[in-house]
Write an enzyme that holds these catalytic residues in place. Sequence first.
Site, mmCIF file in Angstrom:
data_model
loop_
_atom_site.group_PDB
_atom_site.id
_atom_site.type_symbol
_atom_site.label_atom_id
_atom_site.label_comp_id
_atom_site.label_asym_id
_atom_site.label_seq_id
_atom_site.Cartn_x
_atom_site.Cartn_y
_atom_site.Cartn_z
ATOM 1 N N ASN A 9 32.444 23.320 67.051
ATOM 2 C CA ASN A 9 33.339 23.692 66.614
ATOM 3 C C ASN A 9 34.110 24.548 66.930
ATOM 4 O O ASN A 9 33.876 25.803 66.562
ATOM 5 C CB ASN A 9 33.127 22.754 65.370
ATOM 6 C CG ASN A 9 34.118 23.034 64.387
ATOM 7 O OD1 ASN A 9 35.463 23.135 64.304
ATOM 8 N ND2 ASN A 9 33.668 22.711 62.691
ATOM 9 N N ARG A 93 34.304 18.970 68.383
ATOM 10 C CA ARG A 93 35.402 18.373 67.754
ATOM 11 C C ARG A 93 36.612 19.020 68.223
ATOM 12 O O ARG A 93 36.975 20.136 68.384
ATOM 13 C CB ARG A 93 34.836 19.441 65.966
ATOM 14 C CG ARG A 93 35.867 19.291 65.400
ATOM 15 C CD ARG A 93 35.493 20.134 64.254
ATOM 16 N NE ARG A 93 36.945 19.904 62.868
ATOM 17 C CZ ARG A 93 37.657 20.501 62.167
ATOM 18 N NH1 ARG A 93 37.034 21.439 62.489
ATOM 19 N NH2 ARG A 93 38.637 19.865 61.729
ATOM 20 N N HIS A 182 39.505 15.116 58.734
ATOM 21 C CA HIS A 182 38.664 14.767 58.563
ATOM 22 C C HIS A 182 38.177 13.422 58.200
ATOM 23 O O HIS A 182 36.888 12.986 58.150
ATOM 24 C CB HIS A 182 38.866 14.577 56.638
ATOM 25 C CG HIS A 182 38.720 15.609 56.588
ATOM 26 N ND1 HIS A 182 39.391 15.942 55.312
ATOM 27 C CD2 HIS A 182 38.093 17.669 56.590
ATOM 28 C CE1 HIS A 182 39.723 17.597 54.816
ATOM 29 N NE2 HIS A 182 38.901 18.663 55.743
ATOM 30 N N ARG A 242 45.322 24.861 50.094
ATOM 31 C CA ARG A 242 46.238 24.402 50.797
ATOM 32 C C ARG A 242 46.921 23.312 49.287
ATOM 33 O O ARG A 242 46.623 23.180 49.151
ATOM 34 C CB ARG A 242 46.534 23.663 52.015
ATOM 35 C CG ARG A 242 46.042 23.841 53.097
ATOM 36 C CD ARG A 242 45.351 22.601 54.459
ATOM 37 N NE ARG A 242 44.171 23.808 54.740
ATOM 38 C CZ ARG A 242 44.110 22.691 55.422
ATOM 39 N NH1 ARG A 242 43.889 21.087 55.342
ATOM 40 N NH2 ARG A 242 42.578 23.107 55.969
ATOM 41 N N GLY A 334 32.464 18.561 46.303
ATOM 42 C CA GLY A 334 32.495 16.502 45.870
ATOM 43 C C GLY A 334 30.680 16.971 46.488
ATOM 44 O O GLY A 334 29.864 16.009 45.532
ATOM 45 N N GLU A 386 28.864 16.544 59.988
ATOM 46 C CA GLU A 386 29.981 15.848 61.132
ATOM 47 C C GLU A 386 29.250 16.216 62.311
ATOM 48 O O GLU A 386 29.845 15.941 63.236
ATOM 49 C CB GLU A 386 30.835 17.171 60.925
ATOM 50 C CG GLU A 386 32.307 16.407 59.278
ATOM 51 C CD GLU A 386 33.225 17.606 58.720
ATOM 52 O OE1 GLU A 386 32.518 18.744 57.898
ATOM 53 O OE2 GLU A 386 34.633 17.005 58.951
#
Length: 402
Positions: A9, A93, A182, A242, A334, A386
């Site tokens: 990545n 990725r 995502h 953001r 989360g 991921e």
Amino acid sequence: MSACILVINCGSSSIKYALIGSGTGAEQRIAGLAENLGTAQARIKGTQADGSTFNYQFNDNNDAQAKPASHADALQYILKQLSNHQPAAIGHRVVHGGEKFTQAVQIDSQVMASIRQTSALAPLHNPANLLGIEATLALFPSLPQVAVFDTAFHQSMPPHAYRYALPETLYTDYGVRRYGFHGTSHAYVSERANTLAGMPDQGGWLTAHLGNGCSTCAIWNGQSMDTSMGLTPLEGVVMGTRSGDVDPGLHRFLADNLGWSLLKIDEVLNRNSGLLGLSGLSNDMRTLVDAAKQGNEKAQLAVDVFCYRLAKSLAAMSCALPALHGLIFTGGIGENAADIRAKTISLLPHFGCTLDDGKNQRMYAGAEGRIDAGAGPQIWVIPTDEEGRIAVETRQVLGLIE
Ligand code: ADP
């Protein structure tokens, strides 16, 4: 035994990597991170096969004349660390696949040209992803390499979800539409929830990926139906730095009244807004939750706006589902922040959700499980993976044994 995959990545100044294989039943993983590439502070830290860690500083005698370590230098070092584990393939990725890539593909010169063309839509990400691909192709010309796109999972969205209400030519001639990001995370956690809930590929899930970047997604029978991020990863819910959604009229207001350029506005919305902008304190949710508990009102407001906008996004996403079977929380916030999950769920009484407070409080640090009290939609906490998903897709594309 499944083939060992090196997952890369590559960011503009960093490379996250993981070597993923499953030799003895249990999955084996060797992972690490190269940071500050292109600067005198370039370094790599990670784990080795025996579980020991390393932390390597390229320029450890602070030689001002030394050439800064590049992506290729870092990859060479990483491969030296992994020299006892010959990977069968490399999975990359890639952030933006535009409309062309609806699934992972084996990389060849045409695929690279397409990724390059799509760079206009992701100027910060795709060029960095290409750097990683070019460096690994030069180092391992005979290893098959696969691109796994963040956007691909969302290519199943219907036009009424992905089109903006803008003149059509902006879409047909310039690709201006909602793409979503995502994708590997939303795909992984919803598939995992299907398995854990015993309903393979069935049902309607709302997923909330809450890391430094945050997005929600509506998934019906394994397909993304809508997602909160759009043309770029700036649209949608409040994130670490953001802003998420703002009135598009804000841009003109800032230009007219503060004389800000578009570049400056973009910078502020991407880097100085979100949790950091609201709190003036931090983009890290742990710091904000602690500060709010100590009575810091700005930290409390940042938490309140974050949860309200998240709940609002999940409610909006529910319009994309014929029926709602459950909600899934993932990403650093989360997976770990019980208070944020509880507050968000409390804002969705019309979903009929019930939360088991004890189970919710016990779900952190990689724990996986259900946190609802039995009535209403299921609520799951599922740590995302991921890298693992990129390895799985890489094997699938190349027909390697799972
Ligand atoms: P990335 O998007 O960079 O992969 P992560 O998924 O690791 O990021 O998520 C980073 C976020 O997770 C940060 O805002 C961090 O504060 C938050 N986080 C991690 N652990 C906790 C925790 N125990 N409580 C609240 N937030 C947490």
